[in-house]
Design an enzyme around this catalytic site. Structure first.
Site, PDB file in Angstrom:
ATOM      1  N   ASN A  14     -10.444  -6.221  -5.559  1.00 49.13           N
ATOM      2  CA  ASN A  14      -9.469  -6.832  -4.655  1.00 49.13           C
ATOM      3  C   ASN A  14      -9.224  -5.855  -3.511  1.00 49.13           C
ATOM      4  O   ASN A  14      -8.566  -4.841  -3.698  1.00 49.13           O
ATOM      5  CB  ASN A  14      -8.174  -7.113  -5.443  1.00 49.13           C
ATOM      6  CG  ASN A  14      -7.043  -7.580  -4.551  1.00 49.13           C
ATOM      7  OD1 ASN A  14      -7.248  -7.943  -3.383  1.00 49.13           O
ATOM      8  ND2 ASN A  14      -5.832  -7.585  -5.105  1.00 49.13           N
ATOM      9  N   LYS A  16      -7.497  -6.274  -0.923  1.00 45.65           N
ATOM     10  CA  LYS A  16      -6.168  -6.446  -0.301  1.00 45.65           C
ATOM     11  C   LYS A  16      -6.319  -6.475   1.227  1.00 45.65           C
ATOM     12  O   LYS A  16      -7.311  -6.993   1.736  1.00 45.65           O
ATOM     13  CB  LYS A  16      -5.202  -5.359  -0.790  1.00 45.65           C
ATOM     14  CG  LYS A  16      -5.139  -5.321  -2.326  1.00 45.65           C
ATOM     15  CD  LYS A  16      -3.972  -4.562  -2.879  1.00 45.65           C
ATOM     16  CE  LYS A  16      -4.018  -4.602  -4.403  1.00 45.65           C
ATOM     17  NZ  LYS A  16      -2.889  -3.940  -5.037  1.00 45.65           N
ATOM     18  N   HIS A 104      -1.302 -13.395  -7.247  1.00 47.36           N
ATOM     19  CA  HIS A 104      -1.228 -11.933  -7.370  1.00 47.36           C
ATOM     20  C   HIS A 104       0.235 -11.515  -7.272  1.00 47.36           C
ATOM     21  O   HIS A 104       1.026 -12.145  -6.554  1.00 47.36           O
ATOM     22  CB  HIS A 104      -2.059 -11.268  -6.261  1.00 47.36           C
ATOM     23  CG  HIS A 104      -2.171  -9.789  -6.437  1.00 47.36           C
ATOM     24  ND1 HIS A 104      -1.163  -8.929  -6.060  1.00 47.36           N
ATOM     25  CD2 HIS A 104      -3.152  -9.018  -6.975  1.00 47.36           C
ATOM     26  CE1 HIS A 104      -1.529  -7.686  -6.369  1.00 47.36           C
ATOM     27  NE2 HIS A 104      -2.729  -7.715  -6.917  1.00 47.36           N
ATOM     28  N   GLU A 106       1.711  -9.341  -5.659  1.00 49.99           N
ATOM     29  CA  GLU A 106       2.192  -9.134  -4.281  1.00 49.99           C
ATOM     30  C   GLU A 106       2.516 -10.478  -3.624  1.00 49.99           C
ATOM     31  O   GLU A 106       3.454 -10.579  -2.829  1.00 49.99           O
ATOM     32  CB  GLU A 106       1.141  -8.339  -3.485  1.00 49.99           C
ATOM     33  CG  GLU A 106       1.135  -6.878  -3.934  1.00 49.99           C
ATOM     34  CD  GLU A 106      -0.203  -6.161  -3.835  1.00 49.99           C
ATOM     35  OE1 GLU A 106      -1.099  -6.622  -3.106  1.00 49.99           O
ATOM     36  OE2 GLU A 106      -0.354  -5.127  -4.511  1.00 49.99           O
ATOM     37  N   GLU A 176      -1.911  -8.243 -15.039  1.00 53.03           N
ATOM     38  CA  GLU A 176      -1.620  -7.083 -14.189  1.00 53.03           C
ATOM     39  C   GLU A 176      -0.137  -6.756 -14.275  1.00 53.03           C
ATOM     40  O   GLU A 176       0.674  -7.340 -13.541  1.00 53.03           O
ATOM     41  CB  GLU A 176      -1.974  -7.400 -12.736  1.00 53.03           C
ATOM     42  CG  GLU A 176      -3.446  -7.661 -12.514  1.00 53.03           C
ATOM     43  CD  GLU A 176      -3.845  -7.329 -11.075  1.00 53.03           C
ATOM     44  OE1 GLU A 176      -4.719  -6.482 -10.899  1.00 53.03           O
ATOM     45  OE2 GLU A 176      -3.255  -7.902 -10.143  1.00 53.03           O
ATOM     46  N   GLY A 182      -1.185   0.024  -8.376  1.00 54.55           N
ATOM     47  CA  GLY A 182      -1.111   1.004  -7.295  1.00 54.55           C
ATOM     48  C   GLY A 182      -0.270   2.229  -7.622  1.00 54.55           C
ATOM     49  O   GLY A 182       0.095   2.981  -6.725  1.00 54.55           O
ATOM     50  N   SER A 222      -4.230   0.091 -11.605  1.00 56.21           N
ATOM     51  CA  SER A 222      -4.676   1.491 -11.661  1.00 56.21           C
ATOM     52  C   SER A 222      -5.939   1.677 -12.507  1.00 56.21           C
ATOM     53  O   SER A 222      -6.069   2.672 -13.225  1.00 56.21           O
ATOM     54  CB  SER A 222      -3.535   2.401 -12.142  1.00 56.21           C
ATOM     55  OG  SER A 222      -2.457   2.337 -11.212  1.00 56.21           O
ATOM     56  N   GLY A 243      -7.987  -2.745  -7.611  1.00 57.56           N
ATOM     57  CA  GLY A 243      -7.522  -2.674  -6.235  1.00 57.56           C
ATOM     58  C   GLY A 243      -8.092  -1.440  -5.554  1.00 57.56           C
ATOM     59  O   GLY A 243      -9.246  -1.410  -5.124  1.00 57.56           O
TER      60      GLY A 243
HETATM   61  P1  PGA Z   1      -4.734  -1.123  -8.154  1.00 54.86           P
HETATM   62  O1  PGA Z   1      -4.449  -2.672  -7.794  1.00 54.86           O
HETATM   63  O2  PGA Z   1      -6.073  -1.078  -8.874  1.00 54.86           O
HETATM   64  O3  PGA Z   1      -4.781  -0.426  -6.837  1.00 54.86           O
HETATM   65  O4  PGA Z   1      -3.629  -0.679  -9.043  1.00 54.86           O
HETATM   66  C1  PGA Z   1      -4.771  -3.704  -8.689  1.00 54.86           C
HETATM   67  C2  PGA Z   1      -4.413  -5.048  -8.094  1.00 54.86           C
HETATM   68  O5  PGA Z   1      -3.381  -5.168  -7.420  1.00 54.86           O
HETATM   69  O6  PGA Z   1      -5.160  -6.041  -8.262  1.00 54.86           O
END
Ligand code: PGA
Length: 264
Positions: A14, A16, A104, A106, A176, A182, A222, A243
């Protein structure tokens, strides 16, 4: 009934709101140079670039035979109409998008997407012949007060209810936990397995065993080359949604290889 091992893991990147279309072309080519046939013999791989990159990335993946499926990060509920600024799932399908992230955290947290909106998007993606990757996960507050399973059950229940029973097995769910995204603080393999097993049980209660045994459940939050193998070894974890680490082609390919080691 499928044995757990019959589910082919899916490793998804992803991106983003990172990488403009020129950077995305470079990233897709880089993946094509690094990925070997053995890397994709046992796992599926997808990348989810920003909308403005999708046509460019499609050209690289198809033109250069890169063994990676094209994904999107979101889509509209409707196929067409007076919806200024929205992106039609029908138009994504025309660009050979195969997987669309839906709900997601977000999108849920920053853009107010409710379980109902997410469910409508799951159904829009399926209607257009693509695979929804429905993201679910609890916040740290929900976890601390013991509401994590309840939250997951309502998110998963709403998505599954929007899908004809025969299609549930083709869904992808991404677990998630919001506190792991993140933050550099991934869930432990034990916590990921427990949550993914709970999600599968929720699918089983709602749509039966065939659906539950077929649905792929990714872990996200992560993920790195170092923690992937242990996560994907868990019987109910069928891949990872990545991500930050997916922006580096070398790291992303290491994650694909770690997932492959886990299923061998
Ligand atoms: P991250 O994000 O691997 O940077 O923690 C995962 C995601 O939001 O899909």
């Amino acid at each position: 009934m499928n044995a757990p091992g019959a589910r082919r893991p899916l490793v998804s990147g992803n991106w983003k709101m990172h990488l403009d279309h020129l950077e995305a072309i470079h990233a897709a080519r880089d993946l094509g140079l690094r990925l070997q046939p053995a890397d994709v013999a046992a796992v599926d791989v997808s990348v989810h670039p920003p909308f403005t990159d999708i046509r460019s990335v499609q050209s690289v993946l198809e033109g250069e035979g890169v063994p990676v499926a094209l994904g999107a990060q979101n889509c509209a509920i409707e196929d067409a109409g007076a919806f200024t600024g929205e992106v039609s799932p029908t138009m994504l399908a025309r660009l050979h998008v195969e997987y669309v992230l839906v709900g997601h955290s977000e999108r849920r947290q920053l853009f107010g997407e409710t379980d109902e909106v997410v469910a409508a998007k799951v159904s829009a993606v399926l209607r257009n012949g693509m695979t929804p990757v429905c993201c679910v996960g609890e916040t740290i507050d929900e976890r601390e007060v013991g509401l994590a399973q309840e939250r997951l059950a309502s998110q998963v229940g709403a998505a599954v209810a929007a899908v004809p029973r025969a299609s549930v097995a083709s869904l992808v769910v991404a677990y998630e936990p919001v506190w792991a995204i993140g933050t550099g603080q991934a869930a432990t393999a034990g916590d990921a397995q427990e949550a993914c097993a709970w999600i599968r049980d929720t699918v089983r209660s709602a749509a039966g065993s065939e659906a539950a045994d077929g649905v792929r459940i990714q872990y996200g939050g992560s993920v790195t080359p170092d923690n992937t193998e242990e996560l994907v070894r868990c019987p109910d974890v069928d891949g990872v949604l990545v991500g930050g680490a997916s922006l580096d082609a070398a790291a992303f390919v290491e994650i694909v290889r770690a997932a492959t080691r886990a299923v061998r």
